[in-house]
Design an enzyme around this catalytic site. Structure first.
Site, short mmCIF file in Angstrom:
data_model
loop_
_atom_site.label_atom_id
_atom_site.label_comp_id
_atom_site.label_asym_id
_atom_site.label_seq_id
_atom_site.Cartn_x
_atom_site.Cartn_y
_atom_site.Cartn_z
N ALA A 8 0.83 -1.20 0.00
CA ALA A 8 0.00 0.00 0.00
C ALA A 8 0.87 1.26 0.00
O ALA A 8 0.65 2.19 -0.79
CB ALA A 8 -0.93 0.00 1.21
N CYS A 41 2.70 -12.73 -0.74
CA CYS A 41 1.83 -13.75 -1.36
C CYS A 41 2.65 -14.88 -1.98
O CYS A 41 2.16 -15.99 -2.13
CB CYS A 41 0.95 -13.13 -2.44
SG CYS A 41 0.23 -11.56 -1.95
#
Ligand SMILES: Cc1cc2nc3c(=O)[nH]c(=O)nc-3n(C[C@H](O)[C@H](O)[C@H](O)COP(=O)(O)OP(=O)(O)OC[C@H]3O[C@@H](n4cnc5c(N)ncnc54)[C@H](O)[C@@H]3O)c2cc1C
Length: 453
Positions: A8, A41
């Site tokens: 982010a 991830c």
């Protein structure tokens, strides 16, 4: 000024820089760890050996950010935000130096921290989280010191099942301890049962209703067993995947509004509510669930990157909004694909919606085409209106990403009847002539009508 140098935070910094050059906008970003802009991830696939990593998981190095005139200060932690004084206090973790520095616009992107219950033995060597690249490396190093090949994974959410696959591929005998009724609590239990059965078939032992009480160590001080209320499980290595909670303490202490799930609350532009010059995004915020109409905390990289893009646009003088999410997520354990979007039955019940469900079995390709494998689709629709509320899919290759059609339908507020007429692509290698989503929609329409009569 950006606090947090990953998905982010650095998306926000990069987007703002695209819109405004260094003579118009100075950008300082603080990251307390040694990594920036990396894909957590990918950690399960690095541990499994499917991707080389960790360099492959780094999207942009600190040097690359600096070349784009972003003053990225690594190993530097922000320990206090003085909202009224428009300044933050930073600590250089290398030198120990502490200093205050001012901002005109602040972006909080501090992420989430893994849940780590205070169990006896939890800090023993051989017990690992998988939140950061450092964690991934520590786990891989630990595998070399493991005396045997028995792994216990604690938690059966998507990180737990992905790590179960990784450990299996590393040649471990894997036991997953799951506190819930079935693995993948983001699915309804009937769909979670399919995941359980498939994991059994892969040779992964999943124990449901298992609450870990302590971690036992051997004479060398390394983990040796994991105890639940019922029994103990031998373990040469333990992987923790028990979820995360928003890292919002800094924001809370600064007086920013935090929601019921502990995440920072923002408006459509990702501005911290009530603050003109402070934005927040990624795992540290709550998001609006567009289907249920309530705030939730969902820690996903897909949201964090979008938040960053929106924040960067707004900070850079452009325009961006993030309306909310429908709750789409995909995952896999070996060749089993798992997908969900929208509400589960218990979510619908929690917000007082009356609903019907339909579950169908189909294949991801035409039944006669080589490689056709079974897939199960569960669809949930509102009673009377027939509005789509949620879809869950468990199947093999080509199953999971079908959920995206349902995500679009949810976003558009479609009814299941409207979905039956969707012009989805068909050729035998890709789907049966009736795509499984269409079959599920037809059966759900019948359920809505049946319930009506
Ligand atoms: C094993 C694993 C697998 C995942 N798989 C998927 C997946 O398949 N799909 C998906 O969508 N998502 C996945 N995720 C989730 C995804 O990685 C996160 O949602 C995403 O990284 C969130 O980005 P963020 O920038 O909000 O937070 P983070 O990535 O946590 O970054 C926050 C950063 O802020 C820094 N920081 C915190 N506080 C301070 C402070 N006070 N001062 C300075 N720096 C600070 C932290 O060091 C950290 O680097 C996975 C996560 C894990 C752990």
């Amino acid at each position: 000024m950006v606090i947090g140098g990953d998905a982010a935070g650095m998306s926000a910094a990069s987007q703002a820089r695209r819109l405004k050059g260094p003579d118009e906008l100075e950008i300082i970003a603080f990251e307390r760890s040694t990594f920036t802009s990396y894909s957590a991830c990918g950690i399960p696939y690095w541990v499994s050996g499917d991707v080389a990593g960790p360099d492959d998981l780094i999207a942009r190095t600190p040097e690359e950010h600096r070349e784009r005139d972003i003053d990225l200060r690594m190993r530097t932690e922000v320990t206090e935000v003085d909202v009224a004084g428009q300044r933050v206090r930073a600590v250089d973790r290398e030198s120990g130096d502490t200093y205050w520095t001012g901002f005109d616009k602040l972006v909080i992107a501090t992420g989430a921290r893994p849940v780590r219950p205070e169990l006896p033995g939890i800090d023993a060597p051989g017990v690992h989280g998988v939140q950061t690249l450092g964690d991934g490396q520590a786990l891989l190093d630990s595998l070399d010191h493991a005396a045997g090949r028995r792994a216990v994974v604690v938690g059966a959410g998507y990180i737990g099942v992905e790590m179960a696959e990784a450990m299996l591929k590393r040649g471990f005998e894997v036991t997953v301890l799951n506190r819930g009724e079935q693995p993948m609590a983001t699915l309804d239990p009937d769909m979670g049962k399919l995941v359980h059965d498939a994991m059994d078939g892969l040779g992964i032992t999943t124990v449901n209703g298992a609450s870990v009480t302590k971690i036992l160590t051997g004479p060398d001080g390394r983990v040796s067993e994991v105890a639940t209320e019922e029994r103990t499980y031998p373990a040469d290595v333990v992987v923790l995947g028990i979820g995360v909670e928003p890292e919002a303490e800094l924001a809370r202490e600064a007086g920013l509004t935090v929601g019921p799930h502990g995440g920072i609350l923002t408006d459509l532009a990702m501005r911290a509510v009530g603050h003109e010059n402070i934005w927040a995004g990624g795992d540290c915020v709550e998001v609006l669930d567009l289907v249920a109409g309530r705030s939730r905390h969902i820690a996903l990289g897909t949201h964090a990157n979008k938040h960053g893009q929106v924040i960067g646009s707004n900070v850079g003088g452009g325009y961006g909004t993030f309306p909310g999410v429908v709750g789409t997520a995909v995952s896999k354990v070996c060749d089993l694909e798992i997908a969900r979007t929208g509400l589960r039955e218990k979510d619908a019940q929690a917000v007082g919606l009356r609903y019907v469900t339909a579950t169908i079995e189909s294949t991801q390709r035409a039944g006669y085409y080589p490689g056709a494998k079974p897939m199960t689709v569960k669809m949930i629709a509102e009673l009377r209106t027939g509005r789509l509320l949620g879809v869950q899919i468990v199947g093999r290759e080509g199953a999971a990403k079908r959920v995206d059609v349902a995500a679009v339908a949810l976003t558009a507020g479609m009814t299941v009847e409207q979905m039956t007429a969707l012009d989805l692509g068909y050729a035998p290698p890709f789907s049966p002539v009736w795509d499984p989503i269409l079959v599920a929609a037809r059966k759900t329409v019948a359920a809505v009508r049946g319930a009506g009569s």
